[in-house]
Structure formats: C-alpha cells, structure tokens
Design an enzyme around this catalytic site. Structure first.
Site, PDB file in Angstrom:
ATOM      1  N   PRO A  15       0.783  -1.240   0.000  1.00  0.00           N
ATOM      2  CG  PRO A  15       0.019  -0.978   2.181  1.00  0.00           C
ATOM      3  CD  PRO A  15       0.717  -1.960   1.283  1.00  0.00           C
ATOM      4  CG  ASP A  38       1.313   0.777 -12.045  1.00  0.00           C
ATOM      5  OD1 ASP A  38       1.747   0.836 -13.205  1.00  0.00           O
ATOM      6  OD2 ASP A  38       0.559  -0.110 -11.642  1.00  0.00           O
ATOM      7  CE  LYS A  60      -2.893   2.008 -17.903  1.00  0.00           C
ATOM      8  NZ  LYS A  60      -2.318   1.133 -16.875  1.00  0.00           N
ATOM      9  N   GLY A  90       1.217  -1.072  -7.453  1.00  0.00           N
ATOM     10  CA  GLY A  90       0.748  -0.801  -6.095  1.00  0.00           C
ATOM     11  C   GLY A  90      -0.108  -1.936  -5.558  1.00  0.00           C
ATOM     12  N   GLY A  91      -0.029  -2.168  -4.255  1.00  0.00           N
ATOM     13  CA  GLY A  91      -0.860  -3.199  -3.627  1.00  0.00           C
ATOM     14  C   GLY A  91      -0.517  -4.572  -4.144  1.00  0.00           C
ATOM     15  CG  ASP A  92      -2.193  -8.982  -5.293  1.00  0.00           C
ATOM     16  OD1 ASP A  92      -1.444  -9.780  -4.697  1.00  0.00           O
ATOM     17  OD2 ASP A  92      -2.761  -9.239  -6.377  1.00  0.00           O
ATOM     18  CG  MET A 172      -9.386   2.822  -8.722  1.00  0.00           C
ATOM     19  SD  MET A 172      -9.077   1.926 -10.247  1.00  0.00           S
ATOM     20  CE  MET A 172      -9.679   0.298  -9.823  1.00  0.00           C
ATOM     21  CB  ALA A 201      -3.759   3.417   3.854  1.00  0.00           C
TER      22      ALA A 201
HETATM   23  C1  LIG Z   1      -5.702   0.905  -9.727  1.00  0.00           C
HETATM   24  S1  LIG Z   1      -6.220   0.522  -8.112  1.00  0.00           S
HETATM   25  C2  LIG Z   1      -4.903  -0.551  -7.677  1.00  0.00           C
HETATM   26  C3  LIG Z   1      -5.132  -1.336  -6.417  1.00  0.00           C
HETATM   27  C4  LIG Z   1      -3.908  -2.124  -5.993  1.00  0.00           C
HETATM   28  N1  LIG Z   1      -3.557  -3.109  -6.970  1.00  0.00           N
HETATM   29  C5  LIG Z   1      -4.094  -2.765  -4.630  1.00  0.00           C
HETATM   30  O1  LIG Z   1      -4.151  -4.010  -4.541  1.00  0.00           O
HETATM   31  O2  LIG Z   1      -4.144  -2.024  -3.653  1.00  0.00           O
HETATM   32  C6  LIG Z   1      -5.854   2.008  -7.260  1.00  0.00           C
HETATM   33  C7  LIG Z   1      -6.787   2.263  -6.105  1.00  0.00           C
HETATM   34  O3  LIG Z   1      -6.380   1.523  -4.961  1.00  0.00           O
HETATM   35  C8  LIG Z   1      -6.643   2.260  -3.796  1.00  0.00           C
HETATM   36  N2  LIG Z   1      -5.370   2.526  -3.108  1.00  0.00           N
HETATM   37  C9  LIG Z   1      -4.146   2.210  -3.550  1.00  0.00           C
HETATM   38  N3  LIG Z   1      -3.206   2.555  -2.637  1.00  0.00           N
HETATM   39  C10 LIG Z   1      -3.883   3.103  -1.608  1.00  0.00           C
HETATM   40  C11 LIG Z   1      -3.482   3.636  -0.342  1.00  0.00           C
HETATM   41  N4  LIG Z   1      -2.202   3.704   0.036  1.00  0.00           N
HETATM   42  N5  LIG Z   1      -4.441   4.102   0.495  1.00  0.00           N
HETATM   43  C12 LIG Z   1      -5.749   4.044   0.161  1.00  0.00           C
HETATM   44  N6  LIG Z   1      -6.176   3.535  -1.003  1.00  0.00           N
HETATM   45  C13 LIG Z   1      -5.264   3.077  -1.886  1.00  0.00           C
HETATM   46  C14 LIG Z   1      -7.353   3.538  -4.222  1.00  0.00           C
HETATM   47  O4  LIG Z   1      -8.746   3.275  -4.230  1.00  0.00           O
HETATM   48  C15 LIG Z   1      -6.826   3.688  -5.629  1.00  0.00           C
HETATM   49  O5  LIG Z   1      -7.669   4.485  -6.421  1.00  0.00           O
END
Ligand SMILES: C[S@@+](CC[C@H](N)C(=O)[O-])C[C@H]1O[C@@H](n2cnc3c(N)ncnc32)[C@H](O)[C@@H]1O
Length: 249
Positions: A15, A38, A60, A90-92, A172, A201
């Site tokens: 995150p 990203d 993007k 980001g994230g997974d 999103m 977060a």
């Molecule tokens: C394209 S999606 C990718 C999600 C990512 N693959 C994941 O598993 O967290 C991007 C969205 O994830 C959420 N997001 C990603 N990082 C975040 C963070 N640090 N805090 C809160 N929301 C986050 C938001 O809703 C953001 O618009």
C-alpha cells in the site's frame, strides 16, 4: 541462471510503506536492472532499487499516462533484451492493477515470468486505521469492488451488493462516491450506514474521513482513497472505547 529462470517479475508493492513490501519483492527490487512502475508506487519503495537501475514510470494519471498496450509491449521487449525486470504495481498486482493482462501478454510472447503477490490496499488501508474488514457478530464477509467503470464495461450491480451484507470495500471510488452511495441506499442500505474513506494509507499523507452513507456525496474525500462501507467502518480497534460504542450501537 538458466533459460527458465524468470527475467521478469510482476511484483506487488503493497500500500505504500516500504516496510510492507514482501521480502521477495525487496530482494527482486534490489537486484533489478529495470523497474517499470505505476504512479501510486511511492518513492520509499523505489529507493530500494539499485542506484543504477533504470526506473520507468508508466503510471496512468487522469488525461495522461502510457496506454496499457504499450506497457505490455515494453515488458515483452525488456524481457527479450535479457535484462532483469521488475514490473512494480501498487498493492497486489492482480487486484485492479491490470496485472492479469500483462501476465497474459508475457505468456503469449513465451516470456517466463514470476508473480509476487503484494498486500492490497483493500485490506491494508482499513487495517492501517484500525478497521477490521470482518468482525465477529458485525461483518462475516467483505466484498472488494471498483468504483471506476470505463465506457462499454459491464456496470457494477450496486443493488445486489447492498443485499450481500458484510463490508463493502470500494477502490477507485472517490469521484463516483455520490452515485455509489445513492445506488447502495436504493438497494436497501440505510443512510446511517457507517463509511470510512482512507487516503494514501501507510504513507506520510495518510488521512481518514468518517461519515454516514447519506453524507458521503457531500463529504470531502481526497483521491486516491479506499472506501469502507458497513458497520465496521465505525470502528477504530486501536481505541477499545470506539469498539465498545460501536458494538452497543
Ligand atoms: C488501480 S487501483 C490498484 C489497487 C492495488 N492493486 C491494490 O491491490 O491495492 C488504485 C486504487 O487503490 C486504492 N489505493 C491504492 N493505494 C492506496 C493507499 N495507500 N491508500 C488508500 N487507497 C489506496 C485507491 O482506491 C486507488 O484508487
């Protein structure tokens, strides 16, 4: 290294906080010749790359960024060059990151690659601010859904989601939060349903806003954020008082 050793890895960056990377992700980052990343991957994570590694930002952002087809082609080309590549998302990588498409493209091109899961913001963002997405007696399920639909994509059935029960986690969803709230209330969720919006977060910019579902449209929420909708959104288990109050309510 032999021919079947992956030269490219699709890696989840977690995150935001570099301490929330997996050990595997940190090892691959430290060894990579090229890091294709990203927009949401923070500087703290990128700082773990080799100082001489090439960093390519394909993030993007609204109105700009690199088209997905070009990213797919770039990954195939970099892999063919024989460089050690980390595709950092980001994230997974497989939670709304289009990692599945990139993986398929590599597989079709015959590129051997590795998948390294990451901690998704869908669970990390609520946890970071003391919200458990499941809680005995309060929420026995959580649904993760995107609030962003492209033209031509199948719309989300918010009415059906309102009937599922448990916690709804929306990624999103900031721009569409008013429409999402209205659709969920039309589907049966009461206006007093607690909501938490967690911005960036686990980073220095982390901020949480709490409100009721019927207040969400008029509540300022900075993007990007994770929206948590359901009884657990009233909790902050870092403070036992809040848990007791929410359980009584
Ligand atoms: C394209 S999606 C990718 C999600 C990512 N693959 C994941 O598993 O967290 C991007 C969205 O994830 C959420 N997001 C990603 N990082 C975040 C963070 N640090 N805090 C809160 N929301 C986050 C938001 O809703 C953001 O618009």
């Amino acid at each position: 290294m032999n021919a079947s050793t992956p030269r490219i890895a699709l890696v989840g960056a977690g995150p935001g906080d570099p301490d929330l990377l997996t050990v595997r992700a940190a090892r691959l980052l430290a060894a990579a010749d090229v890091v294709v990343h990203d927009a949401l991957v923070g500087s703290g994570v990128l700082a773990l790359a080799r100082h001489d590694a090439e960093l390519i930002d394909v993030g993007k952002r609204p109105g700009q960024g690199v088209a997905q087809d070009l990213i797919n082609l770039l990954l195939v080309r970099l892999a063919a060059e024989g460089r050690q590549v980390v595709r950092l998302k980001g994230g997974d990588p497989f939670v709304f990151g289009r990692g599945g498409e990139e993986a398929l493209q590599l597989a079709e091109a015959g590129v051997v690659f590795e998948i390294v899961p990451g901690i998704s913001s869908a669970v990390a963002a609520p946890a970071a601010v003391g919200i458990p997405v499941t809680f005995r007696g309060m929420s026995a399920a959580f649904t993760v859904v995107t609030g962003h639909r492209q033209h031509g994509e199948q719309p989300i059935d918010w009415h059906a989601l309102a009937l599922v029960g448990g916690t709804i986690v929306v990624l999103m969803g900031v721009a569409q939060r008013g429409a999402i709230a209205r659709a969920l209330m039309a589907g049966g969720l009461v206006g007093s349903t607690p909501v938490a919006a967690i911005h960036r977060a686990t980073t220095d910019l982390e901020a949480v806003v709490r409100c009721r579902l019927d207040q969400l449209a008029d509540t300022d929420v900075a993007s990007p954020a994770t929206l948590v909708i359901g009884a657990v959104a009233a909790l902050d288990v870092r403070r036992t008082q809040a848990v007791e109050e929410a359980s009584e309510g």
